[in-house]
Design an enzyme around this catalytic site. Sequence first.
Site, short mmCIF file in Angstrom:
data_model
loop_
_atom_site.label_atom_id
_atom_site.label_comp_id
_atom_site.label_asym_id
_atom_site.label_seq_id
_atom_site.Cartn_x
_atom_site.Cartn_y
_atom_site.Cartn_z
N HIS A 1 0.81 -1.22 0.00
CA HIS A 1 0.00 0.00 0.00
C HIS A 1 0.84 1.27 0.00
O HIS A 1 0.33 2.36 0.27
CB HIS A 1 -0.90 0.04 1.23
CG HIS A 1 -1.98 -0.99 1.23
ND1 HIS A 1 -3.25 -0.75 0.77
CD2 HIS A 1 -1.98 -2.28 1.63
CE1 HIS A 1 -3.98 -1.84 0.90
NE2 HIS A 1 -3.23 -2.78 1.43
N LYS B 1 -7.85 13.87 4.83
CA LYS B 1 -6.97 12.70 4.77
C LYS B 1 -6.00 12.83 5.94
O LYS B 1 -5.93 13.86 6.58
CB LYS B 1 -6.20 12.64 3.44
CG LYS B 1 -5.50 13.94 3.09
CD LYS B 1 -4.99 13.97 1.63
CE LYS B 1 -6.11 14.11 0.61
NZ LYS B 1 -6.03 13.04 -0.40
N ARG B 2 -5.24 11.79 6.23
CA ARG B 2 -4.26 11.91 7.31
C ARG B 2 -3.28 13.02 6.99
O ARG B 2 -3.03 13.32 5.81
CB ARG B 2 -3.53 10.57 7.48
CG ARG B 2 -4.35 9.48 8.12
CD ARG B 2 -4.75 9.80 9.53
NE ARG B 2 -3.61 9.94 10.41
CZ ARG B 2 -3.22 9.00 11.30
NH1 ARG B 2 -3.87 7.84 11.36
NH2 ARG B 2 -2.20 9.19 12.09
N LYS C 1 1.31 14.20 1.36
CA LYS C 1 -0.04 14.53 0.88
C LYS C 1 -0.17 16.04 0.61
O LYS C 1 -1.08 16.48 -0.04
CB LYS C 1 -1.06 14.03 1.90
CG LYS C 1 -1.09 12.51 2.05
CD LYS C 1 -2.03 12.09 3.17
CE LYS C 1 -2.01 10.59 3.43
NZ LYS C 1 -2.78 9.80 2.46
N THR D 1 -8.20 6.82 -1.69
CA THR D 1 -9.56 6.30 -1.85
C THR D 1 -10.57 7.41 -1.61
O THR D 1 -11.67 7.40 -2.15
CB THR D 1 -9.82 5.13 -0.89
OG1 THR D 1 -9.30 5.47 0.40
CG2 THR D 1 -9.18 3.86 -1.38
N LYS E 1 -14.30 8.58 -3.55
CA LYS E 1 -15.56 8.90 -2.88
C LYS E 1 -16.08 10.26 -3.33
O LYS E 1 -17.27 10.44 -3.59
CB LYS E 1 -15.35 8.88 -1.35
CG LYS E 1 -15.02 7.51 -0.80
CD LYS E 1 -14.40 7.55 0.59
CE LYS E 1 -13.86 6.18 0.98
NZ LYS E 1 -12.99 6.22 2.19
N1 LIG Z 1 -0.64 2.51 4.72
N2 LIG Z 1 -0.97 2.82 3.76
N3 LIG Z 1 -1.27 3.13 2.77
C1 LIG Z 1 -2.39 3.80 2.24
C2 LIG Z 1 -3.06 4.71 3.28
N4 LIG Z 1 -2.19 5.64 3.82
O1 LIG Z 1 -3.62 4.00 4.30
O2 LIG Z 1 -3.30 2.78 1.83
C3 LIG Z 1 -4.41 3.24 1.08
C4 LIG Z 1 -5.24 2.03 0.71
O3 LIG Z 1 -4.60 1.26 -0.23
C5 LIG Z 1 -3.97 4.00 -0.17
O4 LIG Z 1 -5.08 4.48 -0.83
C6 LIG Z 1 -3.05 5.15 0.22
O5 LIG Z 1 -2.57 5.74 -0.95
C7 LIG Z 1 -1.88 4.61 1.05
O6 LIG Z 1 -1.06 5.64 1.50
#
Ligand SMILES: [N-]=[N+]=N[C@]1([C@H](N)O)O[C@H](CO)[C@@H](O)[C@H](O)[C@H]1O
Length: 825
Positions: free
Chosen positions: A365, A556-557, A562, A666, A670
């Site tokens: 991920h 987002k976090r 980001k 993601t 949305k």
């Molecule tokens: N850990 N991790 N990874 C992430 C997100 N931060 O949770 O997973 C998400 C789910 O795959 C991704 O959409 C995102 O880009 C990626 O940074």
Amino acid sequence: MSESLDPITVPDRTVEGFVQEFLRELHFGQGVDMSRASTNDKYLALARTVRHHLMSRWMQTLRHQGQVQAKSVAYLSAEFLLGRQLDNALLAADIDGIVTEGLTSLGIDLDDLRQAEQEPGLGNGGLGRLAACFIDSLATLSVPSIGYGIRYEYGIFRQTFVDGWQVEQPDTWLELGSPWEFPHPEAAVKVNFGGSTETYIDDDGNARSRWLPGWSVIGVPYNYMVPGYRNGRVNTLRLWSARAEKSFDLQIFNSGDYADAVRAQTFAENISKVLYPEDSTPQGKELRLQQQYFFVACSLADFLDNVLPGDFDLTKLPDRIVFQLNDTHPVIAIPELMRLLVDDRGWSWEDAWAVTQQVFAYTCHTLLPEALEVWSVDLLGRLLPRHLEIIYRINDEFLAQVRKAYPDDELRVRRMSIIAEFPERAVRMAFLATVAGAKVNGVAELHSQLLRDKVLNDFSAYFPDKFTNVTNGVTPRRFVRMSNPALSGLITEAIGEGWVTDLGRLRELEPLADDAEFRRRFAEIKRGNKTRLVDLLAARDGIEISPDAMLDVMVKRLHEYKRQMLKLLHVITLYDRVTSGELPIDQVTPRTFAFGAKAAPGYKMAKQIIGLINAVGRTINTDPALERRLRVAFPANYNVTLAETLVPAADLSEQISLAGKEASGTGNMKFALNGALTIGTDDGANVEIRQLVGDDHFFLFGLTEPEVADIVDAGYRPSTYYAANPTLRRALDHIAHGTFSGGDQRVFEPVVSNLLHEDRFLVLADFQSYIDAQDRVEKAYADQDGWTRSAVLNVARSGFFSSDRSIKDYLDRIWHAEPVAPPFV
Ligand SMILES: [N-]=[N+]=N[C@]1([C@H](N)O)O[C@H](CO)[C@@H](O)[C@H](O)[C@H]1O
């Protein structure tokens, strides 16, 4: 007792039937009557009543699964960001109508009870929410599957702001009861840790090794229903909670050492006490590894001992199950299965390895090197000595093959070794997963390509067929049907309701983009959603915004890649244009900048940036010269529940990470599905969103990944951009000179100097391109009807981003499993 004697009753799906059931639950479940019932009593009684409508399906699904023994998917994830359960259950059971009417007849407002539900924040961000969307889609597509994770007593912290600074509070989600879980202490699993190993000669004269563990804990499973959307299937999510084998030592207690009497319990409970609040910045703490091994050991033991029939031939395991590893967090499952087969079941290494290589698949991920987990051999050797031995042997045998394939290329061998030698000897979990996994996938086309070309290129050269892609998706049940009922109604009126389980059908909306009446109603719904958000933020956070302003959202976090700082430099630039008189206030498009972001508690720069966003917000929101045309709204504690109101209200979706850094995203999906236009870089899934919605309906800006690589390779000097761009200089100088901190030039100095001297994520390099794109946004938004047309096309062309499509891709490319018709409909 035979099944025929255990008829599964289905509750009466009428208003009267529901009211009776509800009152029974209130009386016999909560022990109160209506006159004395608290809101929480009513909520708990409602939750249990709603459960009844799904229970029979759950039991029949489990029975059916036991009978057909079809190939299943076990989704192993350290995080499941489930969100509130009530509405999802009402939707899946198709009883939201009778429940609303029934409660109204009792003088109860369903919305009051909704608010009583504590969101289970058992995840950090995208990865955890993706797992939740995936198990929803697995159930709705009727795929036999089980989710395995950890039942953290405390989930992601509750974020509060004190003078604009983030302060974390514990997430007491279990405090008022947890009606959606079913504890099963009788199915508890013992999990060992520590100790040492010893070699011995087995009865066949083979030298073998075995683990002599030092201590152990008990894992208690809590089952959660995962209902499919009105298809009769209810899958299971099994979350493990740790407790001591001996929770209370009476002898020690009687000896008067009361604290020591419960020490074992406290120690054990710590394992599932709290979620590690890091998103993409793992800390490598020992307790974290304990958590990972704990839930993996429980899950494998549960599947092999409780789910599979006792006489199951484990050499056939690959035909019966695939364990999907959600990032590196559960990868310790690989040596654990080897241990269970070789040490506990006496298999040969070769037979065990043959099976192990077929039953695991790994999803990566991230692209950030620091996010790829490594565990020092010291820590692993101390906590899991037998597993370290097994990893060493896997690595030795792998490197022997690599040497055969690449004779005289020891550098490559060293690069590919699962054991890193520098800066300390450590196990690279992503490499272990890649060597042992049957498949490795990224979560968006660009991400998967960069995994092949860069992060894991040696492995994609060595295992060319192992690498694939499955672009992420989101469940349309929660993120459109449930959270945007008005838009859902308009869509269903136009194309029927099939889209809820077949999102590609949104394409049928395309011609309606040219229908003025449809656009009018679409815009009206967007404004209605904005009004809903205005009311929520006023009540929840005391934040005042206008439903008539453009809603520009970045949620987002908080992470530097980001680039919330790039968004903030745009806000400051607009502020500067007005306050410097360059731009008359009446020419400013009324705009609300909405932020939502938690920072990992130990991530200093991220917390600085949160403080700065709130400081800029305070200045802008209190500056009369702006006549409230520019507003900053930063509600605290962004979570799934807040997203469900924020996303449907948004006009503009900020997806502005540095190209090559966001694996997928993601939130971007949305927003597009709810009719927001995206301003973004060619990063992660943005690329696929832009390709599908069309360049005319997406505000692209910024460097591409190859351009970023070139600039970085050539040596990036951010200060040259500052020197060359007066607009950028003014924006940064405002921060440096204390415009947003009452003249205090020290408080945000670290943020400014980091951007000027390091700027790892090229905020300054992408600044002007971003500002130009924002000017395009202003112009486009001036044509409201044109904007709405683009918004309709974004919805119509984003059906691809359903997690149902993602799951179908996993079934075809990785799992080779089939949906199984539900036992009954
Ligand atoms: N850990 N991790 N990874 C992430 C997100 N931060 O949770 O997973 C998400 C789910 O795959 C991704 O959409 C995102 O880009 C990626 O940074």
